[in-house]
Design an enzyme around this catalytic site. Structure first.
Site, PDB file in Angstrom:
ATOM      1  N   TYR A  53       0.930  -1.117   0.086  1.00 26.35           N
ATOM      2  CA  TYR A  53      -0.159   0.053   0.136  1.00 26.35           C
ATOM      3  C   TYR A  53       0.715   1.335   0.097  1.00 26.35           C
ATOM      4  CZ  TYR A  53      -4.127  -2.385   0.030  1.00 26.35           C
ATOM      5  OH  TYR A  53      -5.417  -3.247  -0.361  1.00 26.35           O
ATOM      6  N   GLN A  86     -15.593   3.254  -5.744  1.00 25.17           N
ATOM      7  CA  GLN A  86     -14.936   2.091  -5.077  1.00 25.17           C
ATOM      8  C   GLN A  86     -13.421   2.431  -5.096  1.00 25.17           C
ATOM      9  OE1 GLN A  86     -16.206  -1.972  -6.826  1.00 25.17           O
ATOM     10  NE2 GLN A  86     -17.198  -0.662  -8.267  1.00 25.17           N
ATOM     11  N   ASN A  87     -13.040   3.564  -5.483  1.00 22.77           N
ATOM     12  CA  ASN A  87     -11.407   3.542  -5.686  1.00 22.77           C
ATOM     13  C   ASN A  87     -10.870   4.225  -4.315  1.00 22.77           C
ATOM     14  OD1 ASN A  87     -11.298   2.745  -8.320  1.00 22.77           O
ATOM     15  ND2 ASN A  87     -11.385   4.696  -9.385  1.00 22.77           N
ATOM     16  N   HIS A 104     -14.549   2.048  -0.418  1.00 16.47           N
ATOM     17  CA  HIS A 104     -13.526   1.112   0.075  1.00 16.47           C
ATOM     18  C   HIS A 104     -12.504   1.915   0.709  1.00 16.47           C
ATOM     19  CE1 HIS A 104     -15.036  -1.801  -3.153  1.00 16.47           C
ATOM     20  NE2 HIS A 104     -15.877  -1.902  -2.134  1.00 16.47           N
ATOM     21  N   GLY A 170     -16.008   2.338 -15.674  1.00 18.95           N
ATOM     22  CA  GLY A 170     -14.806   1.510 -15.275  1.00 18.95           C
ATOM     23  C   GLY A 170     -14.894   0.591 -14.234  1.00 18.95           C
TER      24      GLY A 170
END
Ligand code: NAD
Length: 228
Positions: A53, A86-87, A104, A170
């Protein structure tokens, strides 16, 4: 004022240089997602997860919003716009969008591994092993891993029936529970999908599929909506 809900996934940031993870190899930047994006991975090898991450955060900080993110900001001139993404990147915010809901999490924040509600903005791009929250537990990325609850879903589900227009950009719609949001769209809402490999959704709504890349198709769609 009409309300537009825009659901975005990794594909909208692909042309900013951030890779999607359901490419043809099914990997995310060369990693199996179960080795880096699950609570089990964190238990097994927190250093690896942290490093993964940290690399993603560095890439996000180096990336710039593309024409699709920028066009969505323009949509606010005529519509009430809510982006449900969701990014974990912050490219919608950096493009100027004022109403963004992250399902998320957000990679630019750390959270406590004891109490995920304790959030801390990250200085620079790294969380280091040994960086602790106020409860004395290790800081981890503020992202929702596979198998973890998605606290923002309740709020997102509540918003969906109020949309006059829904635009999906996307996303493969492969990730649960984000892929259930279309169950809550009102029957009168018009739906657009922008994706070179648009996912199939079964809906009775009026549906327009724009096959192509976000940075080209989203500005065209936004112009059309601003002029309609
Ligand atoms: P996904 O990787 O499952 O699917 C990506 C979709 O984008 C596909 O349908 C693909 O055809 C489409 N796509 C590829 N290039 C495109 C382009 N230029 N323009 C428009 N569409 C394009 O993505 P997902 O459904 O968002 O699920 C992935 C999960 O991974 C999410 O939960 C997200 O948190 C995480 N993720 C986030 C980022 C990010 O924050 N930028 C990047 C990778 C993964």
């Amino acid at each position: 004022m009409k309300k537009i809900i825009v659901l975005t996934g990794a594909g909208i940031s692909a042309e900013s240089g951030l890779k999607t993870f359901r490419g043809h190899d099914g990997l995310w930047e060369g990693y199996n997602i179960y080795d880096v994006a699950t609570p089990e991975a964190w238990q097994r090898d927190p250093e690896l997860v942290q490093r993964f991450y940290n690399e993603r955060r560095k890439s996000v900080m180096e990336a710039q919003p593309n024409a699709a993110h920028l066009a969505l900001k323009k949509l606010e001139e005529k519509y009430e716009v809510l982006i449900i993404t969701q990014n974990i990147d912050d490219l919608h915010e950096r493009a100027g969008s004022s109403n963004v809901m992250h399902l998320h999490g957000q990679i630019k924040y750390a959270c406590s591994s004891k109490n995920p509600a304790l959030l801390y903005p990250i200085e620079g791009y790294e969380i280091k092993m040994g960086d602790l929250c106020e409860l004395g537990s290790q800081l981890r990325p503020h992202v929702v891993w596979f198998g973890e609850p998605v606290p923002m879903m309740t709020k997102a589900i509540h918003e969906m029936p109020f949309a006059d227009v829904v635009i999906l950009i996307g996303s493969s719609l492969a990730v649960y529970p984000a892929n259930t949001l279309f169950d809550y769209v009102s029957s009168g809402a018009k739906v657009y999908i922008v994706d070179p490999e648009a996912p199939t959704i079964s809906l009775k709504n009026e549906l327009v599929v724009l096959k192509g890349k976000a940075a080209e198709k989203v500005p065209e769609l936004v112009e059309m909506l601003l002029n309609s």
